[in-house]
Design a protein around this motif. Structure first.
Motif, PDB file in Angstrom:
ATOM      1  N   VAL A  69      -3.273 -10.642   9.351  1.00 22.14           N
ATOM      2  CA  VAL A  69      -4.252 -10.015   8.473  1.00 22.14           C
ATOM      3  C   VAL A  69      -3.680  -8.720   7.894  1.00 22.14           C
ATOM      4  O   VAL A  69      -3.305  -7.815   8.660  1.00 22.14           O
ATOM      5  CB  VAL A  69      -5.558  -9.712   9.244  1.00 22.14           C
ATOM      6  CG1 VAL A  69      -6.597  -9.089   8.328  1.00 22.14           C
ATOM      7  CG2 VAL A  69      -6.096 -10.976   9.906  1.00 22.14           C
ATOM      8  N   PRO A  70      -3.613  -8.616   6.567  1.00 22.98           N
ATOM      9  CA  PRO A  70      -3.193  -7.347   5.962  1.00 22.98           C
ATOM     10  C   PRO A  70      -4.174  -6.240   6.365  1.00 22.98           C
ATOM     11  O   PRO A  70      -5.349  -6.496   6.631  1.00 22.98           O
ATOM     12  CB  PRO A  70      -3.270  -7.617   4.450  1.00 22.98           C
ATOM     13  CG  PRO A  70      -3.252  -9.103   4.329  1.00 22.98           C
ATOM     14  CD  PRO A  70      -3.912  -9.632   5.569  1.00 22.98           C
ATOM     15  N   ASN A  71      -3.691  -5.001   6.401  1.00 20.65           N
ATOM     16  CA  ASN A  71      -4.485  -3.932   6.976  1.00 20.65           C
ATOM     17  C   ASN A  71      -4.248  -2.619   6.246  1.00 20.65           C
ATOM     18  O   ASN A  71      -3.152  -2.389   5.734  1.00 20.65           O
ATOM     19  CB  ASN A  71      -4.084  -3.796   8.456  1.00 20.65           C
ATOM     20  CG  ASN A  71      -4.954  -2.852   9.232  1.00 20.65           C
ATOM     21  OD1 ASN A  71      -6.089  -2.607   8.897  1.00 20.65           O
ATOM     22  ND2 ASN A  71      -4.396  -2.316  10.300  1.00 20.65           N
ATOM     23  N   LEU A  72      -5.247  -1.775   6.214  1.00 19.64           N
ATOM     24  CA  LEU A  72      -5.107  -0.458   5.587  1.00 19.64           C
ATOM     25  C   LEU A  72      -5.112   0.681   6.605  1.00 19.64           C
ATOM     26  O   LEU A  72      -5.003   1.842   6.220  1.00 19.64           O
ATOM     27  CB  LEU A  72      -6.221  -0.238   4.561  1.00 19.64           C
ATOM     28  CG  LEU A  72      -6.193  -1.188   3.360  1.00 19.64           C
ATOM     29  CD1 LEU A  72      -7.366  -0.911   2.433  1.00 19.64           C
ATOM     30  CD2 LEU A  72      -4.877  -1.103   2.618  1.00 19.64           C
ATOM     31  N   THR A  73      -5.234   0.357   7.893  1.00 22.19           N
ATOM     32  CA  THR A  73      -5.116   1.383   8.937  1.00 22.19           C
ATOM     33  C   THR A  73      -3.775   1.199   9.629  1.00 22.19           C
ATOM     34  O   THR A  73      -2.982   0.318   9.275  1.00 22.19           O
ATOM     35  CB  THR A  73      -6.267   1.281   9.955  1.00 22.19           C
ATOM     36  OG1 THR A  73      -6.172   0.030  10.654  1.00 22.19           O
ATOM     37  CG2 THR A  73      -7.618   1.389   9.274  1.00 22.19           C
ATOM     38  N   ARG A  74      -3.515   2.042  10.621  1.00 19.46           N
ATOM     39  CA  ARG A  74      -2.256   1.951  11.383  1.00 19.46           C
ATOM     40  C   ARG A  74      -1.032   1.964  10.473  1.00 19.46           C
ATOM     41  O   ARG A  74      -0.081   1.193  10.661  1.00 19.46           O
ATOM     42  CB  ARG A  74      -2.228   0.721  12.290  1.00 19.46           C
ATOM     43  CG  ARG A  74      -3.318   0.676  13.325  1.00 19.46           C
ATOM     44  CD  ARG A  74      -3.104   1.759  14.362  1.00 19.46           C
ATOM     45  NE  ARG A  74      -4.152   1.742  15.354  1.00 19.46           N
ATOM     46  CZ  ARG A  74      -3.926   1.957  16.656  1.00 19.46           C
ATOM     47  NH1 ARG A  74      -2.717   2.225  17.074  1.00 19.46           N
ATOM     48  NH2 ARG A  74      -4.927   1.943  17.482  1.00 19.46           N
ATOM     49  N   TYR A  79      -2.340  -6.883  11.535  1.00 22.36           N
ATOM     50  CA  TYR A  79      -2.642  -7.319  12.895  1.00 22.36           C
ATOM     51  C   TYR A  79      -2.777  -8.835  12.868  1.00 22.36           C
ATOM     52  O   TYR A  79      -2.874  -9.439  11.799  1.00 22.36           O
ATOM     53  CB  TYR A  79      -3.895  -6.647  13.461  1.00 22.36           C
ATOM     54  CG  TYR A  79      -5.153  -6.871  12.675  1.00 22.36           C
ATOM     55  CD1 TYR A  79      -6.016  -7.918  12.973  1.00 22.36           C
ATOM     56  CD2 TYR A  79      -5.499  -6.008  11.631  1.00 22.36           C
ATOM     57  CE1 TYR A  79      -7.183  -8.112  12.254  1.00 22.36           C
ATOM     58  CE2 TYR A  79      -6.666  -6.191  10.910  1.00 22.36           C
ATOM     59  CZ  TYR A  79      -7.500  -7.243  11.219  1.00 22.36           C
ATOM     60  OH  TYR A  79      -8.653  -7.435  10.511  1.00 22.36           O
ATOM     61  N   ALA A  80      -2.758  -9.447  14.042  1.00 21.11           N
ATOM     62  CA  ALA A  80      -2.801 -10.908  14.118  1.00 21.11           C
ATOM     63  C   ALA A  80      -3.970 -11.366  14.980  1.00 21.11           C
ATOM     64  O   ALA A  80      -4.334 -10.717  15.953  1.00 21.11           O
ATOM     65  CB  ALA A  80      -1.495 -11.448  14.692  1.00 21.11           C
ATOM     66  N   LEU A  81      -4.511 -12.495  14.578  1.00 26.74           N
ATOM     67  CA  LEU A  81      -5.533 -13.188  15.347  1.00 26.74           C
ATOM     68  C   LEU A  81      -4.953 -14.514  15.815  1.00 26.74           C
ATOM     69  O   LEU A  81      -4.285 -15.208  15.040  1.00 26.74           O
ATOM     70  CB  LEU A  81      -6.768 -13.462  14.487  1.00 26.74           C
ATOM     71  CG  LEU A  81      -7.431 -12.255  13.842  1.00 26.74           C
ATOM     72  CD1 LEU A  81      -8.520 -12.713  12.871  1.00 26.74           C
ATOM     73  CD2 LEU A  81      -8.018 -11.340  14.896  1.00 26.74           C
ATOM     74  N   ILE A  82      -5.200 -14.838  17.050  1.00 26.81           N
ATOM     75  CA  ILE A  82      -4.793 -16.135  17.590  1.00 26.81           C
ATOM     76  C   ILE A  82      -6.072 -16.909  17.870  1.00 26.81           C
ATOM     77  O   ILE A  82      -6.999 -16.399  18.490  1.00 26.81           O
ATOM     78  CB  ILE A  82      -3.947 -15.983  18.868  1.00 26.81           C
ATOM     79  CG1 ILE A  82      -2.635 -15.266  18.540  1.00 26.81           C
ATOM     80  CG2 ILE A  82      -3.691 -17.349  19.504  1.00 26.81           C
ATOM     81  CD1 ILE A  82      -1.799 -14.934  19.764  1.00 26.81           C
ATOM     82  N   GLU A  83      -6.117 -18.131  17.382  1.00 28.37           N
ATOM     83  CA  GLU A  83      -7.324 -18.947  17.495  1.00 28.37           C
ATOM     84  C   GLU A  83      -6.920 -20.384  17.817  1.00 28.37           C
ATOM     85  O   GLU A  83      -5.763 -20.771  17.657  1.00 28.37           O
ATOM     86  CB  GLU A  83      -8.095 -18.870  16.168  1.00 28.37           C
ATOM     87  CG  GLU A  83      -9.427 -19.578  16.141  1.00 28.37           C
ATOM     88  CD  GLU A  83     -10.436 -19.048  17.137  1.00 28.37           C
ATOM     89  OE1 GLU A  83     -10.829 -19.836  18.022  1.00 28.37           O
ATOM     90  OE2 GLU A  83     -10.836 -17.887  17.057  1.00 28.37           O
TER      91      GLU A  83
END
Length: 153
Positions: A69-74, A79-83
C-alpha cells in the motif's frame, strides 16, 4: 521433508489456487476463472503486490496474498498487508505456512515497506501461536465492518 518452491501465482495456477482456498473457507463462493484472472491482474497494479504460492512435489500446498500500500506517512514508505493465508490440509504442520509468510515479508522489505500486517478471524490458540512463531506480534487492535459474514473458526 520435501522442499517448498515459492513463486508468484500465474494464470495457469488459478484452478488449483481456487481449490486451495476451500481449505481456508470451506463452501465459500468461487469466482469464475475469468473473474479470478481479472482480479489477479488488478492486484498486480499495485507494485510489489502479488499472490505467492508454495509448490511441493507439483502440488499447490500453501499461499498468501501480499498487498503493498502506498503511504504518505513514515517518510512515504509503503506498508504491506498479508491476507488469505492458507495451507492445504494435507501439507499442514510442516513449516510451509511460516515459509510463505517469510517470503511475503521479504518481498515487502524488498519493496521498501516499513511493516507488514495481517489479521486472523480465528481465536484458536494454535492459529495465534502459528502467527507468533512466524514473527508477528499482536500489538494492535483490529476493527472491521463487513458486508459478508465472518468466517467461523
Amino acid at each position: 521433508m520435501n522442499a517448498l518452491t515459492i513463486r508468484p501465482a500465474c494464470g495457469e495456477d488459478l484452478p488449483d489456487l481456487l481449490s486451495l482456498y476451500q481449505h481456508l473457507t470451506p463452501g465459500d463462493a468461487v469466482p469464475s476463472l475469468e473473474q479470478a484472472s481479472a482480479n489477479l491482474e488488478c492486484l498486480r497494479l499495485y507494485p510489489g503486490s502479488d499472490i505467492l504460492i508454495g509448490i511441493v512435489d507439483n502440488h499447490l500446498a500453501v499461499s498468501c496474498t501480499l498487498i503493498v500500500v502506498p503511504n504518505l506517512t513514515r517518510g512515504g514508505k509503503p506498508y504491506a498487508l498479508i491476507e488469505n493465508v492458507v495451507t492445504h490440509a494435507d501439507f499442514r504442520r510442516r513449516g510451509f505456512g511460516q515459509q510463505i509468510l517469510d517470503a511475503a515479508c521479504e518481498a515487502a522489505w524488498t519493496t521498501g515497506c516499513y511493516k507488514t500486517m495481517l489479521m486472523t478471524g480465528s481465536n484458536k490458540p494454535d492459529v495465534l501461536d502459528f502467527y507468533r512463531l512466524a514473527g508477528f506480534e499482536q500489538s494492535k487492535t483490529g476493527f472491521q465492518k463487513r458486508q459478508l459474514p465472518a468466517r467461523q473458526g
